[in-house]
Design an enzyme around this catalytic site. Structure first.
Site, PDB file in Angstrom:
ATOM      1  N   THR A 254       0.804  -1.236  -0.049  1.00  0.00           N
ATOM      2  CA  THR A 254      -0.195  -0.122  -0.096  1.00  0.00           C
ATOM      3  C   THR A 254       0.698   1.193  -0.070  1.00  0.00           C
ATOM      4  O   THR A 254       2.148   1.111   0.726  1.00  0.00           O
ATOM      5  CB  THR A 254      -0.893   0.128   1.146  1.00  0.00           C
TER       6      THR A 254
ATOM      7  N   GLY B  82       2.080   2.248  -2.655  1.00  0.00           N
ATOM      8  CA  GLY B  82       3.384   1.811  -3.427  1.00  0.00           C
ATOM      9  C   GLY B  82       3.644   2.738  -4.717  1.00  0.00           C
ATOM     10  O   GLY B  82       4.379   2.507  -5.488  1.00  0.00           O
TER      11      GLY B  82
ATOM     12  N   ILE C  31       9.078   5.497  -0.185  1.00  0.00           N
ATOM     13  CA  ILE C  31       9.526   4.067   0.417  1.00  0.00           C
ATOM     14  C   ILE C  31       8.682   3.070  -0.118  1.00  0.00           C
ATOM     15  O   ILE C  31       9.303   1.810  -0.681  1.00  0.00           O
ATOM     16  CB  ILE C  31       9.216   4.022   1.859  1.00  0.00           C
TER      17      ILE C  31
ATOM     18  N   SER D 168       7.549   3.891  12.447  1.00  0.00           N
ATOM     19  CA  SER D 168       8.374   5.193  12.431  1.00  0.00           C
ATOM     20  C   SER D 168       9.195   5.434  13.960  1.00  0.00           C
ATOM     21  O   SER D 168       8.752   5.045  14.971  1.00  0.00           O
ATOM     22  CB  SER D 168       7.750   6.566  12.275  1.00  0.00           C
TER      23      SER D 168
ATOM     24  N   TYR E 179       0.641  11.924  14.841  1.00  0.00           N
ATOM     25  CA  TYR E 179       1.395  10.947  14.029  1.00  0.00           C
ATOM     26  C   TYR E 179       2.042   9.916  14.900  1.00  0.00           C
ATOM     27  O   TYR E 179       2.152   8.788  14.512  1.00  0.00           O
ATOM     28  CB  TYR E 179       2.238  11.755  13.006  1.00  0.00           C
TER      29      TYR E 179
HETATM   30  P1  NAD Z   1       5.138   9.269   0.271  1.00  0.00           P
HETATM   31  O1  NAD Z   1       4.101  10.381   0.550  1.00  0.00           O
HETATM   32  O2  NAD Z   1       6.300   9.261  -0.491  1.00  0.00           O
HETATM   33  O3  NAD Z   1       4.551   7.887   0.216  1.00  0.00           O
HETATM   34  C1  NAD Z   1       3.230   7.866   0.995  1.00  0.00           C
HETATM   35  C2  NAD Z   1       2.284   6.817   0.150  1.00  0.00           C
HETATM   36  O4  NAD Z   1       1.216   6.692   0.866  1.00  0.00           O
HETATM   37  C3  NAD Z   1       2.156   7.213  -1.204  1.00  0.00           C
HETATM   38  O5  NAD Z   1       2.046   6.159  -2.033  1.00  0.00           O
HETATM   39  C4  NAD Z   1       0.538   7.774  -0.956  1.00  0.00           C
HETATM   40  O6  NAD Z   1      -0.424   7.512  -2.288  1.00  0.00           O
HETATM   41  C5  NAD Z   1       0.171   6.775   0.084  1.00  0.00           C
HETATM   42  N1  NAD Z   1      -0.981   6.904   0.756  1.00  0.00           N
HETATM   43  C6  NAD Z   1      -1.275   8.134   1.616  1.00  0.00           C
HETATM   44  N2  NAD Z   1      -2.448   7.941   2.417  1.00  0.00           N
HETATM   45  C7  NAD Z   1      -3.197   7.047   1.612  1.00  0.00           C
HETATM   46  C8  NAD Z   1      -4.415   6.373   1.744  1.00  0.00           C
HETATM   47  N3  NAD Z   1      -5.478   7.185   2.334  1.00  0.00           N
HETATM   48  N4  NAD Z   1      -4.519   5.254   0.919  1.00  0.00           N
HETATM   49  C9  NAD Z   1      -3.812   4.803   0.176  1.00  0.00           C
HETATM   50  N5  NAD Z   1      -2.535   5.323  -0.044  1.00  0.00           N
HETATM   51  C10 NAD Z   1      -2.148   6.245   0.814  1.00  0.00           C
HETATM   52  O7  NAD Z   1       5.705   8.864   1.862  1.00  0.00           O
HETATM   53  P2  NAD Z   1       7.036   8.171   2.362  1.00  0.00           P
HETATM   54  O8  NAD Z   1       7.976   8.914   3.172  1.00  0.00           O
HETATM   55  O9  NAD Z   1       7.493   7.283   1.522  1.00  0.00           O
HETATM   56  O10 NAD Z   1       6.057   7.162   3.516  1.00  0.00           O
HETATM   57  C11 NAD Z   1       5.848   5.753   3.875  1.00  0.00           C
HETATM   58  C12 NAD Z   1       5.426   5.412   4.962  1.00  0.00           C
HETATM   59  O11 NAD Z   1       6.776   5.918   5.510  1.00  0.00           O
HETATM   60  C13 NAD Z   1       4.403   6.185   5.827  1.00  0.00           C
HETATM   61  O12 NAD Z   1       3.811   5.404   6.422  1.00  0.00           O
HETATM   62  C14 NAD Z   1       5.189   7.299   6.598  1.00  0.00           C
HETATM   63  O13 NAD Z   1       4.691   7.495   7.907  1.00  0.00           O
HETATM   64  C15 NAD Z   1       6.367   6.230   7.004  1.00  0.00           C
HETATM   65  N6  NAD Z   1       8.035   7.018   7.233  1.00  0.00           N
HETATM   66  C16 NAD Z   1       8.360   7.703   6.571  1.00  0.00           C
HETATM   67  C17 NAD Z   1       9.460   8.678   7.118  1.00  0.00           C
HETATM   68  C18 NAD Z   1      10.265   9.566   6.070  1.00  0.00           C
HETATM   69  O14 NAD Z   1      11.095  10.314   6.579  1.00  0.00           O
HETATM   70  N7  NAD Z   1      10.016   9.592   4.752  1.00  0.00           N
HETATM   71  C19 NAD Z   1       9.912   8.210   8.265  1.00  0.00           C
HETATM   72  C20 NAD Z   1       9.172   7.429   9.252  1.00  0.00           C
HETATM   73  C21 NAD Z   1       8.292   6.562   8.639  1.00  0.00           C
END
Ligand code: NAD
Length: 253
Positions: A12, A14, A18, A137, A150
């Protein structure tokens, strides 16, 4: 033989960051992946970027009918799931006094309710002995200022990994959480720019942030993807219930 040869994976969120890096890595390791995201155009672009062995299903994890549609598509095309990466998540800064009901419902609706039903609704298709990976996280273990909603959703996810490990033990399904630190993705760039208005300040904030990371830099999405691939594969066959930090050491000191 590739690490994930012949495996069917659902990721999800995707289509970005990440999740996208993980989809690319899973496919390179031999898996077929289903990726989800909310926006069709971004999903289509991600499918093109991944190139092969991928299906995009537009769906919102906080909408249970969308999840049913997602798994109906997986069932019709492949009939089973071996790996689930429940990764979609959102986070917006708001101090305790500024939090609104709408903000609460959105953050918990996607990160907690959405993740729970993503896993629950996958179970009928899940192979015994499969691997479930949840994106938590470092925020779950830290008091990141102005980010309490969050942080609390991510603490709930870490807790889910513990309990689902025992809930699913009869089926030998492993459940683990990955806790990234600061990773360079569209979401993290957006939250930095939301905090500060000017480029210069944003650079300063980044420098300050980096000074708290023992490895002295922000991580790349593929550095998380490599860990997801490890937890998805047989290389981690005796690992379940853990929280694996991918944070350059930032939450370890
Ligand atoms: P990103 O914005 O690049 O990706 C987030 C993804 O989640 C996107 O593909 C978006 O379409 C999807 N998304 C959001 N809401 C959604 C919903 N309601 N239904 C389906 N898809 C949904 O961000 P990222 O940084 O790659 O984040 C991915 C995960 O990693 C998240 O759970 C985020 O909390 C976690 N995270 C990120 C970091 C960081 O520093 N980037 C650190 C810790 C945790």
């Amino acid at each position: 033989m590739k690490k994930l040869e012949g495996k069917i994976a659902v990721i999800t969120g995707g289509n970005s960051g990440i999740g996208l890096a993980t989809a690319q890595r899973f496919v390179a390791e031999g898996a077929y992946v289903f990726i989800t995201g909310r926006r069709q155009s971004e999903l289509d672009a991600a499918v093109r970027q991944i190139g092969k062995n991928v299906t995009g299903v537009q769906s919102d994890v906080s909408n249970l009918a969308d999840l049913d549609r997602l798994y109906a598509a997986v069932k019709e095309q492949k009939g089973r799931i071996d790996i689930l990466f429940a990764n979609a998540g959102v986070g917006e800064f708001a101090t305790l006094v500024a939090i609104t009901e709408e903000h609460f419902d959105k953050t918990f609706g996607i990160n907690v309710k959405g993740l729970l039903f993503t896993v629950q609704k996958a179970l009928p298709l899940f192979q015994d002995g499969g691997s479930i990976i949840l994106t938590a996280s470092t925020a779950a273990s830290k008091g990141v200022e102005g980010f309490s909603l969050y942080n609390a959703t991510k603490a709930a996810i870490r807790s889910f990994a513990r309990t689902w490990t025992v809930d699913l033990k009869q089926r030998k399904i492993r459940v683990n959480a990955i806790s990234p630190g600061s990773i360079d993705t569209p979401a993290s760039r957006l939250s930095l720019s939301g905090l500060v208005q000017s480029e210069q300040l944003s650079e300063q904030l980044k420098k300050n942030l980096m000074s708290t990371v023992p490895l002295g830099r922000i991580g790349s999405p593929d550095e998380v993807a490599k860990v997801a691939s490890f937890l998805a594969s047989d290389d981690s066959s005796y690992i379940t219930g853990i929280e694996l930090f991918v944070d350059g050491g930032s939450a370890q000191i």
